[in-house]
Scaffold this active site. Structure first.
Site, PDB file in Angstrom:
ATOM      1  N   LYS A 104       0.844  -1.198   0.000  1.00 18.49           N
ATOM      2  CA  LYS A 104       0.000   0.000   0.000  1.00 18.49           C
ATOM      3  C   LYS A 104       0.882   1.251   0.000  1.00 18.49           C
ATOM      4  O   LYS A 104       1.843   1.347   0.751  1.00 18.49           O
ATOM      5  CB  LYS A 104      -0.898   0.001   1.233  1.00 18.49           C
ATOM      6  CG  LYS A 104      -1.986   1.066   1.291  1.00 18.49           C
ATOM      7  CD  LYS A 104      -1.521   2.427   1.821  1.00 18.49           C
ATOM      8  CE  LYS A 104      -1.114   2.413   3.281  1.00 18.49           C
ATOM      9  NZ  LYS A 104      -2.264   2.440   4.183  1.00 18.49           N
ATOM     10  N   ARG A 151     -10.008   2.516   6.955  1.00 11.23           N
ATOM     11  CA  ARG A 151      -9.485   1.537   7.916  1.00 11.23           C
ATOM     12  C   ARG A 151      -8.968   2.235   9.167  1.00 11.23           C
ATOM     13  O   ARG A 151      -9.012   1.696  10.275  1.00 11.23           O
ATOM     14  CB  ARG A 151      -8.449   0.615   7.271  1.00 11.23           C
ATOM     15  CG  ARG A 151      -7.186   1.224   6.668  1.00 11.23           C
ATOM     16  CD  ARG A 151      -6.149   1.539   7.722  1.00 11.23           C
ATOM     17  NE  ARG A 151      -4.787   1.397   7.261  1.00 11.23           N
ATOM     18  CZ  ARG A 151      -3.789   2.119   7.748  1.00 11.23           C
ATOM     19  NH1 ARG A 151      -3.989   3.069   8.644  1.00 11.23           N
ATOM     20  NH2 ARG A 151      -2.554   1.887   7.320  1.00 11.23           N
ATOM     21  N   GLN A 185     -10.257  12.718   8.158  1.00 12.57           N
ATOM     22  CA  GLN A 185     -10.210  11.724   9.229  1.00 12.57           C
ATOM     23  C   GLN A 185     -11.054  12.150  10.428  1.00 12.57           C
ATOM     24  O   GLN A 185     -11.684  11.306  11.082  1.00 12.57           O
ATOM     25  CB  GLN A 185      -8.765  11.469   9.648  1.00 12.57           C
ATOM     26  CG  GLN A 185      -8.564  10.249  10.512  1.00 12.57           C
ATOM     27  CD  GLN A 185      -9.122   8.970   9.907  1.00 12.57           C
ATOM     28  OE1 GLN A 185      -9.772   8.181  10.586  1.00 12.57           O
ATOM     29  NE2 GLN A 185      -8.889   8.765   8.616  1.00 12.57           N
ATOM     30  N   ASP A 235       1.845   9.858  13.118  1.00 12.86           N
ATOM     31  CA  ASP A 235       2.302   8.597  12.520  1.00 12.86           C
ATOM     32  C   ASP A 235       3.726   8.683  11.990  1.00 12.86           C
ATOM     33  O   ASP A 235       4.159   7.835  11.221  1.00 12.86           O
ATOM     34  CB  ASP A 235       1.344   8.158  11.408  1.00 12.86           C
ATOM     35  CG  ASP A 235       1.176   9.220  10.332  1.00 12.86           C
ATOM     36  OD1 ASP A 235       1.797  10.300  10.450  1.00 12.86           O
ATOM     37  OD2 ASP A 235       0.426   8.980   9.374  1.00 12.86           O
ATOM     38  N   LYS A 266       5.795  14.102  14.507  1.00 14.05           N
ATOM     39  CA  LYS A 266       4.464  14.576  14.904  1.00 14.05           C
ATOM     40  C   LYS A 266       4.180  14.257  16.371  1.00 14.05           C
ATOM     41  O   LYS A 266       4.643  13.249  16.908  1.00 14.05           O
ATOM     42  CB  LYS A 266       3.396  13.935  14.026  1.00 14.05           C
ATOM     43  CG  LYS A 266       3.482  14.300  12.553  1.00 14.05           C
ATOM     44  CD  LYS A 266       2.409  13.564  11.775  1.00 14.05           C
ATOM     45  CE  LYS A 266       2.552  13.737  10.289  1.00 14.05           C
ATOM     46  NZ  LYS A 266       1.567  12.914   9.540  1.00 14.05           N
TER      47      LYS A 266
END
Length: 315
Positions: free
Chosen positions: A68, A112, A140, A224, A228
């Site tokens: 991905k 997901r 999100q 992620d 951050k």
């Protein structure tokens, strides 16, 4: 010849898939050692600011493996383009032949991730939710709120965005389904909410230990990478329960990484999500506990949703 599945088809097919259950199954397989998930590949861009993540792996004795590529370019909305982009590639685990190309434009990654947030709430949110707090106003943020409805009837929402315009648009987009209040600061969100989801690419903490009400659950989605951080390290130190979607990934990215690096959190305090799902004693045991689930995004999620999408498409 690989099957090509376009975004419009994917958006229709997703309605037939129980994505939250698929995420639960995937996290359990991951924790139990039934997957192969190499370290995340990553590209960071400065002009314009953005990033691309390459996640890949397979579930042992399954039919497929997945690669991905998902990106986030934060100035895209100014161009009328979604900040999320990407695709998923499904291959035969038996022959290596390409089976499907999912041209989802980042949609499946968004879904997901939201489903994982709902899963976190299923096992760690307090039984009585007074209000849902959302930090951030993007794709999100909206999806997390919508997917939480699978596990809570709460419609009262406090939201904070980087600009008043972003928060106003969030309220306009979702206001017919929820009672949305716009907060001036993240602290104001925390003062009114006992279920909070953080969804920003912030590199400085937005929530601090003193901001959080007793009994609050926080699902941290935005952090992620190693740079951050949405939650202060003191906040993770204060938490009674700290959950990582992936302990190996938490050693190089996310809120847990920063808190351990700052010497505020002992690594042995961290529990992996798939383990906690299987053991009720590792979940919330009273309504005063503060719990944090740090979601950095794991390739097993991509495996589960890509496989489910292709299976549904064939049928």
């Amino acid at each position: 010849m690989a099957t090509i599945i376009h975004k419009k088809e994917i958006e229709q097919l997703i309605q037939n898939i129980d994505v939250v259950s698929a995420m639960e199954e995937g996290f359990i397989a991951y924790n139990n050692g039934n997957t192969v998930v190499p370290p995340v590949g990553e590209l960071i861009f400065e002009e314009p600011k953005g990033e691309a993540h390459i996640k890949y792996g397979y579930i042992k004795n399954d039919d497929y493996y997945v690669i991905k590529v998902a990106s986030g370019f934060y100035d895209n909305p100014k161009l009328g383009i979604s900040s999320s982009q990407g695709l998923m590639l499904l291959f035969s685990q038996k022959t290596g032949q390409p089976v499907a190309i999912l041209l989802d434009e980042g949609f499946l990654t968004d879904i997901r991730t939201a489903a994982a947030g709902a899963l976190a709430a299923k096992y760690f949110a307090p039984k009585q939710i007074s209000a849902i707090g959302i930090i951030g106003t993007g794709i999100q943020a909206k999806l997390q709120l919508q997917y939480l409805q699978k596990y809570t009837p709460c419609k009262t929402v406090w939201v904070w965005g980087r600009t008043p315009e972003n928060a106003a648009k969030f309220k306009s987009d979702l206001g017919t389904d929820f009672d949305i209040h716009i907060a001036k600061t993240p602290k104001e969100v925390a003062a009114h909410s006992n279920l909070i989801v953080t969804t920003t690419p912030s590199e400085i903490p937005l929530l601090h230990a003193e901001d959080i009400l007793a009994g609050t659950h926080i699902t941290a989605v935005g952090s992620d990478t190693s740079d951050k951080q949405e939650l202060s390290s003191d906040l993770l130190a204060k938490a009674d329960i700290v959950i990582a979607d992936s302990i190996p990934q938490s050693k190089s990215r996310g809120e847990i990484y920063r808190a351990v690096k700052d010497g505020k959190l002992a690594p042995e305090k961290v529990i992996e999500l798939g383990k906690a799902i299987q053991n009720p004693s590792l979940q919330r045991t009273n309504e005063q506990q503060i719990s944090i689930v740090d979601l950095t995004g794991v390739a097993v999620q991509d495996m589960m949703i890509a496989k489910a999408m292709y299976t549904n498409f064939k049928n």
